[in-house]
Design an enzyme around this catalytic site. Sequence first.
Site, short mmCIF file in Angstrom:
data_model
loop_
_atom_site.label_atom_id
_atom_site.label_comp_id
_atom_site.label_asym_id
_atom_site.label_seq_id
_atom_site.Cartn_x
_atom_site.Cartn_y
_atom_site.Cartn_z
N HIS A 12 3.91 4.79 4.43
CA HIS A 12 3.27 3.54 4.84
C HIS A 12 1.77 3.60 4.59
CE1 HIS A 12 6.60 1.40 6.47
NE2 HIS A 12 6.82 2.20 7.51
N CYS B 16 2.38 0.74 -0.41
CA CYS B 16 2.16 -0.69 -0.60
C CYS B 16 0.70 -1.00 -0.89
CB CYS B 16 2.60 -1.47 0.63
SG CYS B 16 4.35 -1.37 0.98
#
Length: 242
Positions: free
Chosen positions: A146, A220
Site C-alpha cells: 500500500h 498505487c
Amino acid sequence: MSAELVVTLGVVLLLLVVHQLWWTNREARQEAGRTLQALQREWSQTPPPVVPSGVPPVVPTGDPVVPEPAPSAAGPATTRGSDPSAAPTTPRWDQAYAVLRIPRIGLTAPVAEGTSKGGVLDRGYVGHYTRTAQAGRAGNFALAGHRNTRGEPFRRLDRLRRGDRITVETRDAVYTYTVDKSLARTAPSDSGVIAPVPRSNITTSAGYSEPGYYLTLTTCTPEFSSRYRLVVWGKLTAMRPR
C-alpha cells in the site's frame, strides 16, 4: 438542510478521514511490528546455515549476481543448513516469511505470500506476487504494498533512485538488490512488469529483454488513488547466508 445536520455530517466525515489516515496506519504498523519481532525470534532460535564446500562467498559488485549452487547427488536442497541459492520451499498463503529493508525510505516491513488485502496488504505487510520467483532465484521476485493507509509501507517508493540498496532477509540468507530502473505510471492491468523478464506491455521501452535475477516493487499512484501503478525494478547484486 438544518445547521445541526450539516455539522453532524461534517463530524462523521472527519471521523472517517481520521480512521482511514491515522487509525488504520496505527493498527497495521503495530501488527507488522509484532510480526517482525516474531520472525527475528524464530530465526534466532535456529542455528545459522552451513554453506556446502565449493560455494564461494559472494562479494557485492555493481553487476547482477548469478548464484551457482554446489553439486549435490540429492538435488537442490530446500532446508535449513543448505546453500542459500537453492530453491526455497513455498511459503503458506498469507504467511510472513521474509523482511524487506529499504534504507533510502527508512522501511523495514515483513513480506508475506500473496497480495490479498485482508490477509496481507491491509495488515501493513508487503505482499509477494504468487507465481513469481522467490528472493534470490532466477526470474522476478515481485512485491506489492500500500502507498496510503493500512501501514502504507510503499508511501515513499517514488523517492528511490538508481543505485539505492534493497535487502531481503529470509530464514537462511540475506539478498541484496540494487535499484536499476523505474516506471512512474502504468495501468493496473500491465502484467508485463511482474513477468519473469519484466517489461511493460504498455510502455514497451520500460523494462528488460534478457533473463536475470530481478526485484519488482509495485504500488498505487498518484497518492490517495488506485488509478495507476508505480513500478521500481532492481537487480540482485549480492547474497550471503545468515
